[in-house]
Design a protein around this motif. Structure first.
Motif, short mmCIF file in Angstrom:
data_model
loop_
_atom_site.label_atom_id
_atom_site.label_comp_id
_atom_site.label_asym_id
_atom_site.label_seq_id
_atom_site.Cartn_x
_atom_site.Cartn_y
_atom_site.Cartn_z
N GLU A 131 0.84 -1.19 0.00
CA GLU A 131 0.00 0.00 0.00
C GLU A 131 0.88 1.25 0.00
O GLU A 131 1.87 1.33 0.72
CB GLU A 131 -0.95 0.01 1.21
CG GLU A 131 -0.30 0.21 2.57
CD GLU A 131 0.31 -1.05 3.14
OE1 GLU A 131 0.70 -1.04 4.32
OE2 GLU A 131 0.42 -2.06 2.40
N ALA A 132 0.51 2.22 -0.84
CA ALA A 132 1.32 3.42 -1.00
C ALA A 132 0.77 4.56 -0.16
O ALA A 132 -0.43 4.68 0.05
CB ALA A 132 1.36 3.82 -2.47
N LEU A 133 1.67 5.39 0.36
CA LEU A 133 1.32 6.63 1.02
C LEU A 133 1.90 7.78 0.21
O LEU A 133 3.03 7.68 -0.29
CB LEU A 133 1.86 6.68 2.45
CG LEU A 133 1.30 5.68 3.46
CD1 LEU A 133 2.02 5.85 4.80
CD2 LEU A 133 -0.19 5.86 3.64
N PRO A 134 1.18 8.88 0.06
CA PRO A 134 1.72 9.99 -0.74
C PRO A 134 2.93 10.61 -0.06
O PRO A 134 2.99 10.70 1.17
CB PRO A 134 0.55 10.96 -0.82
CG PRO A 134 -0.30 10.64 0.37
CD PRO A 134 -0.17 9.17 0.58
N ALA A 135 3.89 11.03 -0.87
CA ALA A 135 5.05 11.75 -0.34
C ALA A 135 4.64 13.16 0.04
O ALA A 135 3.76 13.76 -0.60
CB ALA A 135 6.16 11.78 -1.38
N PRO A 136 5.21 13.73 1.10
CA PRO A 136 4.86 15.10 1.48
C PRO A 136 5.15 16.07 0.33
O PRO A 136 6.20 15.97 -0.33
CB PRO A 136 5.79 15.37 2.68
CG PRO A 136 6.15 14.03 3.19
CD PRO A 136 6.19 13.13 2.01
N PRO A 137 4.26 17.01 0.08
CA PRO A 137 4.45 17.91 -1.06
C PRO A 137 5.51 18.97 -0.83
O PRO A 137 6.06 19.52 -1.77
CB PRO A 137 3.06 18.54 -1.23
CG PRO A 137 2.45 18.48 0.13
CD PRO A 137 2.98 17.22 0.76
N THR A 138 5.77 19.31 0.43
CA THR A 138 6.69 20.40 0.71
C THR A 138 8.13 19.93 0.68
O THR A 138 8.45 18.79 1.02
CB THR A 138 6.39 21.01 2.09
OG1 THR A 138 6.47 19.98 3.08
CG2 THR A 138 4.98 21.61 2.12
N ASN A 139 9.02 20.83 0.28
CA ASN A 139 10.45 20.57 0.27
C ASN A 139 11.13 21.46 1.30
O ASN A 139 10.59 22.52 1.68
CB ASN A 139 11.05 20.86 -1.11
CG ASN A 139 10.61 19.83 -2.14
OD1 ASN A 139 10.60 18.64 -1.85
ND2 ASN A 139 10.24 20.28 -3.33
#
Length: 729
Positions: A163-171
């Protein structure tokens, strides 16, 4: 250090004792000491080549055959003068040449009294060493110790999560310099969770040496520091992390490891110098870093009493540069024998509480063989153990079980303290996965618990390499390495909270040389033994009057200062106020005085209240002194029972153990109604005393103090008003 004549006299006294003769006049106390000894001899072949080295040499010969070339790491005595050191090195080189050996790498670090050589020896010489023949290397007086090459090895097998979790959008903000560094195995730097978040510095070209699909450990550590356990959905760190590879992934399923032709200690030393000062290639690569994650332990050097060269190195670098090293305690993967049960049936029929108690007793009984892995004994470092905790959803596994009945404790594979001169180690514990074990019969000698790898059953969710090139793959990590990564993340978050401009940037006017000790004090500040500590304090032996020091030393081997509530160290609450201080203090009788405001609502009322005091510093060390530590700091509240109605909490390291290290952490509680004095304040005094020889410098320290009470008491507001701090807009 005694001279040759004194040693000869001591040996002559020993011979008189062995022959049953009376002690000469004035030497009877020596004979009393001799009663406790098995043997007394000058340092010789048995000491230079200990039994674990013999075992390693035998295993290497068996694996390689008659044409074996065995690599060993040899440490020389560090003589007091340049002339003596040159002579010693020349003598050693002759001994190696006569043995037909080859010196592969060498290092000399005067500040820690270290001369190391990496040497290849032919099979014929190795056999002579195994037989303890008096060959040149064995009898060379300049040789202190022959050991297996220092190595760190990590398995590369991983069960990827579907199952995949989205990567955080902020850098991270590229304008913010890094404050934390990782020294570890080469990562998958382009993984979705790591890309644009690492400042990779790879002067040794580990990238070219490492198979991407097997870059597991460094990838996991970087992910855990940046994002934490991904199941908990925490915010990523706002700054990039400086990453210096010191291990590589050779491929073919082989463990990640250091370069075979380099002394790992020297590589780490030069990596830190390059980071903080620069080297022949240029200026300092990350001078702003003051937190260094070292989730590494030398599996060939379990801690056995003396401070290792690794430990001396970290202590020197931490004091010189103000670096807070976060070091893993080490993992003991050998099965744990539990003798309280006759066999599997009795174990399975026992209650969860009975099994837990038996397992904890087994850890106590076998503490001598489950010790820290160097450099976890380092005095100035924070040593981290693995707590039975993670954010993974519950999973059922066939024939496996959790060692703990109710409240969690340390994982059974987490290495045990204490440290050098009985310093409290590990210092603290962080989540290392809810480790499971499989129980097998031990042939009539109880049962054995064998740890089960995380697989998909438990662990800390983080980035993982993928053989198919999937740069978003994740898996589970566990153990003290993972726990140390979370401790590094916690230290970073504490700094972020203190320096947050939206909250007034409490560090704006603080010299960066104090950052390390301030964060060190706050990191342990909300640590405690919890329910498992209270249980052990009531049930572990010895019990009775005057036995608490021995008993709590034993518990501290297992629990250190405990599991910190990191979020509480980063923020106050209505009923809790935390104050942070720092300063410099010279050795001597003069103390630094702090007056802690007490909430007026607690005066003359019978109401629960607590006081927590944490003091941290980096001590210079004296490698030629038995005490080793040169700066002994302590902090003492003035009559806390009569001035604030609190006394020392029993469930924590003893009052004898706490002052031994470079971290002083004590908790007090009570509910006694007392009248406040000194303007409703409690005096705290910080002392600094010389210990391991003369101390000709002031010592930087960080200080954290928390006052708390029941939920109805407005502690924060009353302390804030007493300090004259205006509310933030």
């Amino acid at each position: 250090m005694p001279d040759v004549q004194a040693l000869r006299h001591l040996l002559s006294l020993w011979r008189l004792f062995e022959n049953g003769q009376a002690a000469p006049r004035g030497f009877a106390p020596w004979f009393e000491v001799f009663e406790h000894l098995h043997a007394l001899r000058a340092w010789g072949p048995e000491d230079r080549i200990p039994s674990e080295t013999i075992q390693y040499l035998e295993e290497e010969l068996a694996a390689q055959g008659d044409d074996a070339v065995v690599r060993v790491e040899i440490e020389l005595w560090y003589a007091a003068t340049d002339a003596k050191r040159r002579a010693a090195k020349a003598s050693f080189e002759r001994a190696v040449a006569e043995a037909e050996g080859i010196i592969v790498d060498q290092s000399e670090i005067g500040a820690i009294g270290y001369i190391g050589r990496l040497v290849d020896l032919p099979a014929t010489e190795v056999r002579r060493l195994i037989d303890r023949e008096e060959v040149n290397l064995a009898i060379c007086d300049d040789v202190m110790m022959v050991r297996p090459q220092s190595t760190v090895e990590f398995p590369v097998a991983v069960d990827a999560l579907d199952e995949a979790l989205p990567a955080p959008p902020t850098n991270p903000d590229p304008q913010l310099p890094p404050i934390a560094a990782i020294l570890d195995a080469m990562p998958v730097q382009n993984h979705a969770l790591l890309a644009r978040r690492l400042l990779l510095d790879d002067p040794d070209d580990f990238d070219a040496l490492s198979i991407v699909a097997e870059r597991k450990h460094g990838t996991e550590m970087a992910s855990l520091i940046l994002h934490g356990d991904r199941h908990l959905n925490e915010e990523p760190l706002p700054r990039p992390i400086y990453f210096r590879p010191v291990l590589y992934a050779p491929g073919g399923g082989g463990n990640e490891r250091p370069l075979r032709d380099r002394l790992l200690l020297d590589l780490v030393y030069r990596a830190v110098l390059r980071m903080k000062e620069g080297d022949a290639e240029g200026a300092a690569t990350a001078p702003s870093v003051f937190i260094v994650n070292l989730s590494l332990g030398d599996r060939n050097r379990p801690f056995s009493g003396p401070m290792s060269p690794w430990g001396r190195l970290l202590d020197y670098l931490s004091e010189r540069f103000g670096i807070l090293f976060m070091v893993s305690a080490g993992n003991v993967t050998e099965p744990l024998t539990v003798r309280d049960f006759a066999g599997l049936i009795e174990f399975e029929n026992a209650s969860a509480e009975a099994r837990e108690a038996a397992i904890l007793r087994a850890l106590a009984e076998q503490q001598a063989t489950r010790t820290l892995l160097s450099p976890a004994e380092a005095l100035n470092a924070i040593t981290v153990g693995a707590w039975h905790e993670d954010g993974a959803p519950p999973a059922n596994g066939a024939a496996v079980f959790s060692p703990f009945a109710t409240e969690p404790g340390p994982n059974i594979t987490s290495a045990l303290g204490l440290g050098h001169r009985k310093v409290v180690k590990p210092d603290l514990f962080m989540p290392g996965g809810r480790e499971l074990a499989r129980v097998v019969s031990n042939g009539g000698n109880g049962v054995s618990l064998r740890p089960v790898p995380p697989g998909r059953l438990y662990g800390l969710r983080c980035a993982s390499p993928d053989a198919g090139g999937d740069l978003a793959r994740e898996g589970y990590s566990s153990g003290t390495s993972a726990a140390t990564a979370l401790a590094t993340r916690a230290a970073h978050r504490i700094f972020d909270a203190l320096s947050d401009p939206d909250n007034g940037n409490l560090l704006e006017d603080v010299d960066p040389s104090f950052y390390g000790v301030i964060v060190k004090a706050l990191l342990v500040h909300r640590a405690g033994w919890g329910g498992i500590g209270d249980l052990l304090d009531q049930t572990w032996q010895p019990q009775g009057q005057g036995t608490h020091v021995v008993r709590r030393d034993g518990i501290a081997r297992l629990l250190g200062y405990g599991r910190p509530a990191v979020q509480e160290a980063m923020e106050c609450a209505t009923n809790r106020a935390t104050m942070v201080g720092y300063g410099e203090i010279p050795a001597g009788e003069q103390a630094a005085l702090y007056r802690i405001p007490l909430p007026p609502s607690l005066e003359r009322v019978r109401e629960p209240r607590a006081l927590t005091v944490s003091l941290a510093w980096f001590s210079p060390v004296n490698i030629r002194h038995q005490a080793y530590r040169r700066a002994k700091l302590e902090i003492a509240p003035e009559n806390p029972e009569t001035r604030f109605g609190v006394k020392r909490v029993p469930g924590q390291p003893s009052d004898k153990a706490v002052p031994r290290g470079s971290l002083f952490h004590v908790r007090y509680s009570g509910e006694r109604a007392v009248a406040f004095v000194d303007g409703n304040t409690l005096a705290l005094r910080v002392f600094c005393r010389e210990q391991g020889g003369a101390l000709d410098q002031s010592i930087r320290y960080g200080l954290a103090v928390t006052v708390e009470a029941g939920e109805a008491i407005r502690v924060y507001e009353e302390v804030r008003q007493a300090l004259g701090i205006r509310p933030r807009a």
